[in-house]
Design an enzyme around this catalytic site. Structure first.
Site, short mmCIF file in Angstrom:
data_model
loop_
_atom_site.label_atom_id
_atom_site.label_comp_id
_atom_site.label_asym_id
_atom_site.label_seq_id
_atom_site.Cartn_x
_atom_site.Cartn_y
_atom_site.Cartn_z
N GLY A 154 -4.29 -32.42 111.01
CA GLY A 154 -5.26 -31.32 110.89
C GLY A 154 -5.41 -30.76 109.50
N ASP B 21 -2.45 -43.61 111.88
CA ASP B 21 -1.77 -42.69 112.79
C ASP B 21 -2.51 -42.62 114.12
OD1 ASP B 21 0.22 -40.19 113.02
OD2 ASP B 21 -1.72 -39.60 113.84
N THR C 92 -6.79 -41.11 113.76
CA THR C 92 -7.64 -41.71 114.79
C THR C 92 -7.97 -40.81 115.97
OG1 THR C 92 -5.70 -42.66 115.90
CG2 THR C 92 -6.81 -44.03 114.24
N TYR D 150 -4.16 -39.71 122.45
CA TYR D 150 -5.53 -39.76 121.93
C TYR D 150 -6.41 -40.60 122.87
CZ TYR D 150 -3.33 -38.27 117.53
OH TYR D 150 -2.60 -37.60 116.57
N GLN E 97 6.02 -34.38 111.42
CA GLN E 97 4.56 -34.29 111.33
C GLN E 97 4.11 -32.98 111.98
OE1 GLN E 97 2.33 -37.64 112.85
NE2 GLN E 97 0.46 -36.97 111.87
N ARG F 210 -14.33 -27.82 119.68
CA ARG F 210 -14.26 -26.92 118.51
C ARG F 210 -15.15 -25.69 118.68
NH1 ARG F 210 -15.23 -31.56 114.15
NH2 ARG F 210 -16.53 -32.28 115.89
#
Length: 244
Positions: free
Chosen positions: A209, A58, A21, A63, A180, A231
């Protein structure tokens, strides 16, 4: 029917792929900006995955600084028994656009209550320390995790982005259910030490990722990203690297 696998030493049988998410949690004030997101599209995507049989999601307070957990809470209304919720704690907004790692007992206890409120549930299936806190002994943090498990707020505890030595120190207190880490064809480093250790000690391995922020997807188009998409500043996006 999607094949399921047992997650580490837990009783959870999970699908090989879960619902991530982070991108859909993007807000204008979150420093990891993935481009504009439509909440209706995000909710539809979560529901579509669940309808196909994907049974874990997740998220993390990090986030979108809570937006991700609120989004998940909205998506699972009336469906809580259909999904395992995995979330995290420890990555705190420093108020200046950055992050500090805080895994003190007091902070962990405060975070879980805030998380449960945002999710609209009284427990989470997996609670992971998001990143190491260099100022707080892992022993104190992991003891607090066990208190949350005993209180019924958390079913299982895990570690995200923690090296083997910290995993060992936590294991000396109580079992670690998951690790993780970033794991993909460009960043396979955890295969050298963390994954073998996890396999040896029956610790479930979750990857974040796996498509390297989308760069490994055939459909990825750097030029189509919004100007402030994080990015664009990644090493893979540089003119001497991206064409390769």
């Amino acid at each position: 029917m999607i094949q399921k696998r047992q997650l580490g030493n837990s009783d959870m049988m999970i699908t090989p792929v879960g619902i991530g998410t982070a991108p859909m949690s993007t807000t204008d004030d979150w420093r990891i900006y993935w481009g504009r997101q439509d909440q209706a599209d995000a909710l539809n995507a979560i529901h579509a995955a669940m309808d196909l049989g994907v049974n874990w999601i997740d998220t993390a307070p990090f986030y979108g600084w809570g937006h991700g957990e609120r989004l998940v809470g909205e998506a699972i209304k009336g469906k809580r028994d259909q999904i395992f919720i995995f979330t995290k704690c420890g990555s705190i907004n420093d108020g200046r656009g950055g992050t500090i790692e805080t895994l003190t007992p007091e902070s962990i206890k405060r975070e879980i209550d805030e998380t449960l409120t945002r999710l609209g549930t009284d427990y989470v299936d997996l609670y992971q320390f998001h990143d190491p806190d260099p100022r707080t002994p892992i022993e104190a943090s992991w003891e607090t995790m066990q208190e949350l498990i005993q209180a019924g707020k958390v079913r299982y505890g895990g570690l995200s982005n923690h090296p083997v030595d910290l995993m060992q120190r936590a294991q000396a207190i109580a079992p670690v259910t998951t690790t993780q880490n970033q794991y993909n064809m460009i960043v396979p480093d955890v295969a050298d030490d963390i994954l073998p250790y996890a396999h040896e000690h029956n610790i479930g391995s979750l990857a974040w990722g796996p498509t390297k922020d989308g760069f490994l997807l055939d459909s990825f188009d750097l030029d189509a990203l919004e100007a402030k998409d994080f990015r664009r500043k990644r090493p893979l996006a540089q003119p001497d690297v991206y064409p390769r």
